[in-house]
Design a protein around this motif. Structure first.
Motif, PDB file in Angstrom:
ATOM      1  N   ILE A  95       1.011  -1.256   0.166  1.00 37.58           N
ATOM      2  CA  ILE A  95       0.092  -0.009  -0.148  1.00 37.58           C
ATOM      3  C   ILE A  95       0.815   1.297  -0.044  1.00 37.58           C
ATOM      4  O   ILE A  95       0.397   2.361  -0.591  1.00 37.58           O
ATOM      5  N   VAL A  96       2.027   1.121   0.665  1.00 44.01           N
ATOM      6  CA  VAL A  96       2.841   2.342   0.673  1.00 44.01           C
ATOM      7  C   VAL A  96       3.580   2.563  -0.756  1.00 44.01           C
ATOM      8  O   VAL A  96       3.722   3.667  -1.141  1.00 44.01           O
ATOM      9  N   LYS A  97       3.855   1.362  -1.636  1.00 41.07           N
ATOM     10  CA  LYS A  97       4.301   1.687  -2.793  1.00 41.07           C
ATOM     11  C   LYS A  97       3.303   2.290  -3.798  1.00 41.07           C
ATOM     12  O   LYS A  97       3.716   3.087  -4.578  1.00 41.07           O
ATOM     13  N   GLU A  98       1.879   1.770  -3.678  1.00 35.64           N
ATOM     14  CA  GLU A  98       0.925   2.266  -4.349  1.00 35.64           C
ATOM     15  C   GLU A  98       0.619   3.782  -4.304  1.00 35.64           C
ATOM     16  O   GLU A  98       0.372   4.531  -4.995  1.00 35.64           O
ATOM     17  N   THR A  99       0.636   4.117  -2.982  1.00 33.91           N
ATOM     18  CA  THR A  99       0.236   5.484  -2.673  1.00 33.91           C
ATOM     19  C   THR A  99       1.137   6.644  -2.374  1.00 33.91           C
ATOM     20  O   THR A  99       1.017   7.590  -2.612  1.00 33.91           O
ATOM     21  N   GLU A 100       2.523   5.934  -2.280  1.00 32.26           N
ATOM     22  CA  GLU A 100       3.774   6.901  -1.849  1.00 32.26           C
ATOM     23  C   GLU A 100       3.584   7.406  -0.608  1.00 32.26           C
ATOM     24  O   GLU A 100       4.338   8.448  -0.437  1.00 32.26           O
ATOM     25  N   ASP A 101       2.568   6.989   0.397  1.00 34.93           N
ATOM     26  CA  ASP A 101       2.509   7.896   1.490  1.00 34.93           C
ATOM     27  C   ASP A 101       3.054   7.106   2.724  1.00 34.93           C
ATOM     28  O   ASP A 101       3.887   6.193   2.643  1.00 34.93           O
ATOM     29  N   ILE A 102       2.720   7.375   3.818  1.00 35.79           N
ATOM     30  CA  ILE A 102       3.161   6.835   5.059  1.00 35.79           C
ATOM     31  C   ILE A 102       2.404   5.777   5.634  1.00 35.79           C
ATOM     32  O   ILE A 102       1.163   5.939   5.807  1.00 35.79           O
ATOM     33  N   GLY A 103       3.031   4.626   5.545  1.00 34.20           N
ATOM     34  CA  GLY A 103       2.324   3.441   6.377  1.00 34.20           C
ATOM     35  C   GLY A 103       2.624   3.010   7.859  1.00 34.20           C
ATOM     36  O   GLY A 103       3.943   3.260   8.089  1.00 34.20           O
ATOM     37  N   LEU A 104       1.589   2.740   8.623  1.00 33.63           N
ATOM     38  CA  LEU A 104       1.921   2.518  10.008  1.00 33.63           C
ATOM     39  C   LEU A 104       1.268   1.128  10.220  1.00 33.63           C
ATOM     40  O   LEU A 104       0.144   0.607   9.713  1.00 33.63           O
ATOM     41  N   MET A 105       1.946   0.440  11.290  1.00 32.42           N
ATOM     42  CA  MET A 105       1.733  -0.875  11.831  1.00 32.42           C
ATOM     43  C   MET A 105       1.503  -0.781  13.222  1.00 32.42           C
ATOM     44  O   MET A 105       2.240  -0.216  13.899  1.00 32.42           O
ATOM     45  N   MET A 106       0.353  -0.966  13.920  1.00 35.50           N
ATOM     46  CA  MET A 106      -0.141  -0.631  15.179  1.00 35.50           C
ATOM     47  C   MET A 106      -0.643  -2.007  15.991  1.00 35.50           C
ATOM     48  O   MET A 106      -1.337  -2.894  15.268  1.00 35.50           O
ATOM     49  N   ALA A 107      -0.357  -2.291  17.103  1.00 33.33           N
ATOM     50  CA  ALA A 107      -0.779  -3.355  17.952  1.00 33.33           C
ATOM     51  C   ALA A 107      -1.489  -2.631  19.176  1.00 33.33           C
ATOM     52  O   ALA A 107      -1.166  -1.645  19.443  1.00 33.33           O
ATOM     53  N   ALA A 108      -2.454  -3.461  19.651  1.00 31.60           N
ATOM     54  CA  ALA A 108      -3.118  -2.886  20.793  1.00 31.60           C
ATOM     55  C   ALA A 108      -2.302  -3.196  21.945  1.00 31.60           C
ATOM     56  O   ALA A 108      -1.646  -4.172  22.186  1.00 31.60           O
ATOM     57  N   GLN A 109      -2.454  -2.137  23.144  1.00 34.10           N
ATOM     58  CA  GLN A 109      -1.746  -2.102  24.066  1.00 34.10           C
ATOM     59  C   GLN A 109      -2.483  -1.511  25.338  1.00 34.10           C
ATOM     60  O   GLN A 109      -2.450  -0.395  25.398  1.00 34.10           O
ATOM     61  N   GLY A 110      -3.432  -2.519  25.802  1.00 30.93           N
ATOM     62  CA  GLY A 110      -4.425  -1.856  26.726  1.00 30.93           C
ATOM     63  C   GLY A 110      -5.284  -1.012  25.925  1.00 30.93           C
ATOM     64  O   GLY A 110      -6.168  -1.227  25.101  1.00 30.93           O
ATOM     65  N   SER A 111      -5.559   0.308  26.425  1.00 30.54           N
ATOM     66  CA  SER A 111      -6.299   1.372  26.072  1.00 30.54           C
ATOM     67  C   SER A 111      -5.811   2.193  24.955  1.00 30.54           C
ATOM     68  O   SER A 111      -6.469   3.171  24.553  1.00 30.54           O
ATOM     69  N   SER A 112      -4.552   1.657  24.411  1.00 31.09           N
ATOM     70  CA  SER A 112      -3.942   2.287  23.469  1.00 31.09           C
ATOM     71  C   SER A 112      -3.416   1.442  22.219  1.00 31.09           C
ATOM     72  O   SER A 112      -3.516   0.223  22.452  1.00 31.09           O
ATOM     73  N   ALA A 113      -3.068   2.145  21.383  1.00 31.65           N
ATOM     74  CA  ALA A 113      -2.312   1.425  20.101  1.00 31.65           C
ATOM     75  C   ALA A 113      -0.917   2.017  19.964  1.00 31.65           C
ATOM     76  O   ALA A 113      -0.791   2.978  20.104  1.00 31.65           O
ATOM     77  N   ILE A 114      -0.287   1.012  20.046  1.00 33.17           N
ATOM     78  CA  ILE A 114       1.470   1.296  19.837  1.00 33.17           C
ATOM     79  C   ILE A 114       1.947   1.167  18.346  1.00 33.17           C
ATOM     80  O   ILE A 114       1.434  -0.149  17.892  1.00 33.17           O
ATOM     81  N   CYS A 115       2.636   1.884  17.826  1.00 28.28           N
ATOM     82  CA  CYS A 115       3.340   1.719  16.671  1.00 28.28           C
ATOM     83  C   CYS A 115       4.411   0.919  16.810  1.00 28.28           C
ATOM     84  O   CYS A 115       5.466   1.248  17.283  1.00 28.28           O
ATOM     85  N   ILE A 116       4.518  -0.126  15.831  1.00 29.26           N
ATOM     86  CA  ILE A 116       5.578  -1.303  15.802  1.00 29.26           C
ATOM     87  C   ILE A 116       6.156  -1.179  14.374  1.00 29.26           C
ATOM     88  O   ILE A 116       7.488  -1.675  14.331  1.00 29.26           O
ATOM     89  N   ARG A 117       5.869  -0.319  13.541  1.00 31.41           N
ATOM     90  CA  ARG A 117       6.568  -0.187  12.468  1.00 31.41           C
ATOM     91  C   ARG A 117       6.017   1.136  11.579  1.00 31.41           C
ATOM     92  O   ARG A 117       4.717   1.343  11.567  1.00 31.41           O
ATOM     93  N   ARG A 118       7.016   2.201  10.799  1.00 35.48           N
ATOM     94  CA  ARG A 118       6.539   3.034  10.283  1.00 35.48           C
ATOM     95  C   ARG A 118       7.364   3.088   8.827  1.00 35.48           C
ATOM     96  O   ARG A 118       8.685   2.512   9.005  1.00 35.48           O
ATOM     97  N   LEU A 119       6.441   2.978   7.790  1.00 42.14           N
ATOM     98  CA  LEU A 119       7.340   2.963   6.417  1.00 42.14           C
ATOM     99  C   LEU A 119       7.040   4.379   5.612  1.00 42.14           C
ATOM    100  O   LEU A 119       5.793   4.409   5.511  1.00 42.14           O
TER     101      LEU A 119
END
Length: 249
Positions: A95-119
């Motif tokens: 999706i990053v290759k197609e859009t050329e924009d910023i991709g994020l991968m997030m996992a749940a951590q309690g009542s928050s989401a934590i970013c584990i990868r940024r592309l």
């Protein structure tokens, strides 16, 4: 030491770690005491232990504390072993290759989401916003909201019963309105975070499930609002869902 005292000591140490990790700037002793509500003797004992275990480092020139190499190493190992990375990295790349924009991968951590990868893509304009390790409220943004949207109903009920943080003027904090967004997101398969987590930032989020339909986390794609008018949001959202079905099943 009694079991309850051991648990309390562990909880206090974790609290101190969180204070240091979430501080905008490296805190000193007084700031850690104020944030934790603990006395000087207790905080000094905790800091000494954490520094000795390399969970924290004390900067001698300032007396301030920062995360230590031991904790950073453990964090990198935890991230590398997270199932979301192995399962959905190819989709994020696509999706990053197609859009050329910023991709994020997030996992749940309690009542928050934590970013584990940024592309980052090749777009000339790129927002700062979320970085690896950033924690965000589940009701804001594209990636965090995708996790909340596709969580079990009892998890949603519990989350919406608590206080809801506002980050920008466009943050939605009314539980009824959030439930409307959840219903809409479930129907179309993606959510849109429209300047509600960071000003001028729009992001489209989708959930990621494993083969047993367990929610692993989310992926999002986004950038500055000028690159994401409503028609492009719809186009990319539908494409994101299509790629997810093709690549993840």
């Amino acid at each position: 030491m009694a079991e309850s005292e051991k648990n309390q000591s562990i909880e206090r140490a974790i609290a101190v770690l969180r204070i240091v990790s979430e501080a905008r700037a490296e805190p000193n002793l007084s700031e850690i005491m104020a944030a934790s509500g603990l006395g000087k003797t207790i905080v000094l004992r905790i800091l000494s232990t954490l520094v000795g275990e390399r969970m924290l480092e004390r900067m001698p020139e300032t007396g301030r504390y920062r995360l230590g190499s031991g904790l950073i190493g453990m964090a990198h190992l935890a991230l590398a072993r997270h199932p979301l990375l192995g399962w959905a990295s190819g989709l994020l790349d696509a999706i990053v290759k197609e859009t050329e924009d910023i991709g994020l991968m997030m996992a749940a951590q309690g009542s928050s989401a934590i970013c584990i990868r940024r592309l980052e893509g090749t777009a000339q304009i790129a927002t700062v916003g979320t970085r690896i390790g950033t924690r965000s409220p589940l009701h804001l943004g594209g990636g965090p909201m995708a996790i909340l949207c596709f969580s079990p109903d009892d998890v949603i009920d519990e989350y919406l019963s608590g206080p809801l943080e506002r980050r920008t003027a466009r943050s939605v904090i009314d539980p009824v309105s959030i439930r409307e967004r959840i219903a809409e997101g479930r129907e179309r398969g993606y959510v849109i975070g429209n300047e509600d987590l960071y000003e001028y930032v729009v992001a489209i989020g989708i959930p990621v499930f494993d083969t047993d339909r367990r929610l692993l986390g989310s992926l999002s794609i986004g950038n500055i609002n000028h690159r994401y008018p409503p028609e492009r949001c719809a186009e990319i959202g539908e494409r994101f869902v299509e790629l997810s079905r093709t690549m993840l099943g």
